[in-house]
Design a protein around this motif. Structure first.
Motif, PDB file in Angstrom:
ATOM      1  N   GLY A  96       0.813  -1.215   0.000  1.00 30.49           N
ATOM      2  CA  GLY A  96       0.000   0.000   0.000  1.00 30.49           C
ATOM      3  C   GLY A  96       0.840   1.256   0.000  1.00 30.49           C
ATOM      4  N   ILE A  97       1.890   1.264   0.801  1.00 29.47           N
ATOM      5  CA  ILE A  97       2.768   2.437   0.846  1.00 29.47           C
ATOM      6  C   ILE A  97       3.449   2.639  -0.501  1.00 29.47           C
ATOM      7  N   TYR A  98       3.894   1.560  -1.113  1.00 27.34           N
ATOM      8  CA  TYR A  98       4.517   1.668  -2.430  1.00 27.34           C
ATOM      9  C   TYR A  98       3.518   2.220  -3.452  1.00 27.34           C
ATOM     10  N   ALA A  99       2.291   1.715  -3.409  1.00 25.82           N
ATOM     11  CA  ALA A  99       1.281   2.164  -4.371  1.00 25.82           C
ATOM     12  C   ALA A  99       0.954   3.643  -4.188  1.00 25.82           C
TER      13      ALA A  99
ATOM     14  N   ALA B 278       6.388  11.024   3.362  1.00 25.52           N
ATOM     15  CA  ALA B 278       6.356  10.963   4.827  1.00 25.52           C
ATOM     16  C   ALA B 278       5.091  11.610   5.373  1.00 25.52           C
ATOM     17  N   LYS B 279       4.668  12.716   4.745  1.00 27.08           N
ATOM     18  CA  LYS B 279       3.423  13.351   5.176  1.00 27.08           C
ATOM     19  C   LYS B 279       2.240  12.409   4.981  1.00 27.08           C
ATOM     20  N   LEU B 280       2.199  11.734   3.827  1.00 24.48           N
ATOM     21  CA  LEU B 280       1.124  10.764   3.582  1.00 24.48           C
ATOM     22  C   LEU B 280       1.189   9.602   4.570  1.00 24.48           C
ATOM     23  N   ALA B 281       2.407   9.136   4.857  1.00 24.64           N
ATOM     24  CA  ALA B 281       2.564   8.019   5.794  1.00 24.64           C
ATOM     25  C   ALA B 281       2.116   8.416   7.204  1.00 24.64           C
ATOM     26  N   LEU B 282       2.483   9.616   7.636  1.00 27.63           N
ATOM     27  CA  LEU B 282       2.062  10.077   8.960  1.00 27.63           C
ATOM     28  C   LEU B 282       0.547  10.249   9.035  1.00 27.63           C
ATOM     29  N   LEU B 283      -0.038  10.763   7.962  1.00 32.34           N
ATOM     30  CA  LEU B 283      -1.488  10.879   7.919  1.00 32.34           C
ATOM     31  C   LEU B 283      -2.135   9.494   8.002  1.00 32.34           C
ATOM     32  N   GLY B 284      -1.592   8.547   7.271  1.00 32.91           N
ATOM     33  CA  GLY B 284      -2.118   7.175   7.313  1.00 32.91           C
ATOM     34  C   GLY B 284      -1.950   6.549   8.683  1.00 32.91           C
ATOM     35  N   CYS B 285      -0.799   6.776   9.328  1.00 29.93           N
ATOM     36  CA  CYS B 285      -0.579   6.233  10.681  1.00 29.93           C
ATOM     37  C   CYS B 285      -1.557   6.842  11.675  1.00 29.93           C
ATOM     38  N   GLY B 286      -1.770   8.139  11.558  1.00 29.96           N
ATOM     39  CA  GLY B 286      -2.725   8.794  12.457  1.00 29.96           C
ATOM     40  C   GLY B 286      -4.126   8.243  12.289  1.00 29.96           C
TER      41      GLY B 286
ATOM     42  N   GLY C  33      -4.861   5.341  11.092  1.00 27.64           N
ATOM     43  CA  GLY C  33      -4.823   3.953  11.550  1.00 27.64           C
ATOM     44  C   GLY C  33      -4.930   3.843  13.062  1.00 27.64           C
ATOM     45  N   VAL C  34      -4.233   4.717  13.777  1.00 27.22           N
ATOM     46  CA  VAL C  34      -4.308   4.710  15.243  1.00 27.22           C
ATOM     47  C   VAL C  34      -5.716   5.056  15.703  1.00 27.22           C
ATOM     48  N   LEU C  35      -6.308   6.076  15.089  1.00 28.50           N
ATOM     49  CA  LEU C  35      -7.682   6.445  15.462  1.00 28.50           C
ATOM     50  C   LEU C  35      -8.655   5.295  15.163  1.00 28.50           C
ATOM     51  N   GLY C  36      -8.475   4.662  14.012  1.00 23.71           N
ATOM     52  CA  GLY C  36      -9.339   3.531  13.658  1.00 23.71           C
ATOM     53  C   GLY C  36      -9.161   2.359  14.603  1.00 23.71           C
ATOM     54  N   SER C  37      -7.927   2.086  15.000  1.00 22.28           N
ATOM     55  CA  SER C  37      -7.700   0.963  15.919  1.00 22.28           C
ATOM     56  C   SER C  37      -8.260   1.258  17.309  1.00 22.28           C
ATOM     57  N   LEU C  38      -8.171   2.518  17.752  1.00 21.12           N
ATOM     58  CA  LEU C  38      -8.770   2.871  19.051  1.00 21.12           C
ATOM     59  C   LEU C  38     -10.289   2.705  19.009  1.00 21.12           C
ATOM     60  N   ALA C  39     -10.894   3.146  17.920  1.00 21.54           N
ATOM     61  CA  ALA C  39     -12.349   2.990  17.787  1.00 21.54           C
ATOM     62  C   ALA C  39     -12.736   1.516  17.718  1.00 21.54           C
ATOM     63  N   ALA C  40     -11.970   0.732  16.988  1.00 18.85           N
ATOM     64  CA  ALA C  40     -12.274  -0.695  16.871  1.00 18.85           C
ATOM     65  C   ALA C  40     -12.087  -1.414  18.208  1.00 18.85           C
ATOM     66  N   SER C  41     -11.054  -1.033  18.968  1.00 20.68           N
ATOM     67  CA  SER C  41     -10.841  -1.692  20.261  1.00 20.68           C
ATOM     68  C   SER C  41     -11.957  -1.357  21.243  1.00 20.68           C
ATOM     69  N   ARG C  42     -12.447  -0.135  21.199  1.00 17.29           N
ATOM     70  CA  ARG C  42     -13.590   0.221  22.058  1.00 17.29           C
ATOM     71  C   ARG C  42     -14.837  -0.554  21.648  1.00 17.29           C
ATOM     72  N   LEU C  43     -15.026  -0.700  20.352  1.00 21.85           N
ATOM     73  CA  LEU C  43     -16.176  -1.446  19.862  1.00 21.85           C
ATOM     74  C   LEU C  43     -16.099  -2.907  20.292  1.00 21.85           C
ATOM     75  N   VAL C  44     -14.933  -3.509  20.155  1.00 17.56           N
ATOM     76  CA  VAL C  44     -14.765  -4.913  20.543  1.00 17.56           C
ATOM     77  C   VAL C  44     -14.924  -5.076  22.046  1.00 17.56           C
ATOM     78  N   SER C  45     -14.374  -4.153  22.837  1.00 19.77           N
ATOM     79  CA  SER C  45     -14.521  -4.271  24.294  1.00 19.77           C
ATOM     80  C   SER C  45     -15.975  -4.094  24.710  1.00 19.77           C
ATOM     81  N   SER C  46     -16.745  -3.289  23.988  1.00 17.60           N
ATOM     82  CA  SER C  46     -18.166  -3.160  24.328  1.00 17.60           C
ATOM     83  C   SER C  46     -18.910  -4.454  24.025  1.00 17.60           C
ATOM     84  N   PHE C  47     -18.500  -5.180  22.991  1.00 15.81           N
ATOM     85  CA  PHE C  47     -19.107  -6.485  22.716  1.00 15.81           C
ATOM     86  C   PHE C  47     -18.810  -7.456  23.848  1.00 15.81           C
ATOM     87  N   ARG C  48     -17.580  -7.418  24.364  1.00 13.63           N
ATOM     88  CA  ARG C  48     -17.194  -8.311  25.450  1.00 13.63           C
ATOM     89  C   ARG C  48     -18.004  -7.987  26.707  1.00 13.63           C
ATOM     90  N   LEU C  49     -18.209  -6.693  26.971  1.00 13.42           N
ATOM     91  CA  LEU C  49     -18.978  -6.298  28.149  1.00 13.42           C
ATOM     92  C   LEU C  49     -20.438  -6.724  28.010  1.00 13.42           C
TER      93      LEU C  49
END
Length: 130
Positions: free
Chosen positions: A56-59, A94-102, A104-120
Motif C-alpha cells: 500500500g505504501i509503495y502504491a 512521509a506526510k502521507l505516511a504520517l497521515l495514514g498512521c494517524g 490507523g491509530v484512530l481507527g484501531s482505538l475505535a475498533a478496540s472500544r467497539l470490541v470491548s463493548s461487545f465483550r462487556l
C-alpha cells in the motif's frame, strides 16, 4: 526404562497401574502445542498485514510521484538537483505516511472500544423468565 519404572512402582504399590508413561518433554510439548499453533497463526497474519502495508505504501508513493511528473520535470528543467527532488518526494511521502498512521491509530482505538463493548455485553447476566 519404562519397564524399570513399572516394576519399581509395582514394588511400592502393586495396585497402582501406570497407563500412559511418556517423557516430560513430550507431555509439555503436547500441552504447549495449541499455544504454538496460535503463535504461528498470529505470526502469519502479521506477516501478511506487513506485506499488505508495504504494498500500500509503495502504491501510494508511486501514485503521488506519477501525479507530480510534470512538476518534477519543470523543477529539473529549472536546475533542481536529483537530491532535492528525491527529498521533495520523500517529504511528501512521509506526510502521507504520517497521515495514514494517524488515521490507523484512530481507527484501531475505535475498533478496540467497539470490541470491548461487545465483550462487556456478553459478560452481563441475562434475566431468565422462570
Amino acid at each position: 526404562m519404562i519397564q524399570t519404572l513399572r516394576s519399581t512402582v509395582a514394588e511400592i504399590d502393586p495396585l497402582l497401574a501406570l497407563q500412559e508413561v511418556r517423557p516430560v518433554t513430550e507431555a509439555i510439548s503436547a500441552i504447549e502445542a495449541p499455544r504454538h499453533f496460535n503463535t504461528d497463526l498470529i505470526t502469519a497474519f502479521a506477516a501478511g498485514a506487513l506485506l499488505l502495508a508495504i504494498t500500500g505504501i509503495y502504491a501510494v508513493m508511486a501514485f503521488s510521484v506519477s501525479q507530480r511528473t510534470q512538476e518534477i520535470a519543470i523543477r529539473k528543467t529549472l536546475g533542481a538537483q536529483r537530491a532535492g527532488i528525491a527529498k521533495l518526494v520523500l517529504i511528501s511521502g512521509a506526510k502521507l505516511a504520517l497521515l495514514g498512521c494517524g488515521l490507523g491509530v484512530l481507527g484501531s482505538l475505535a475498533a478496540s472500544r467497539l470490541v470491548s463493548s461487545f465483550r462487556l455485553l456478553s459478560a452481563r447476566p441475562t434475566l431468565s423468565s422462570t
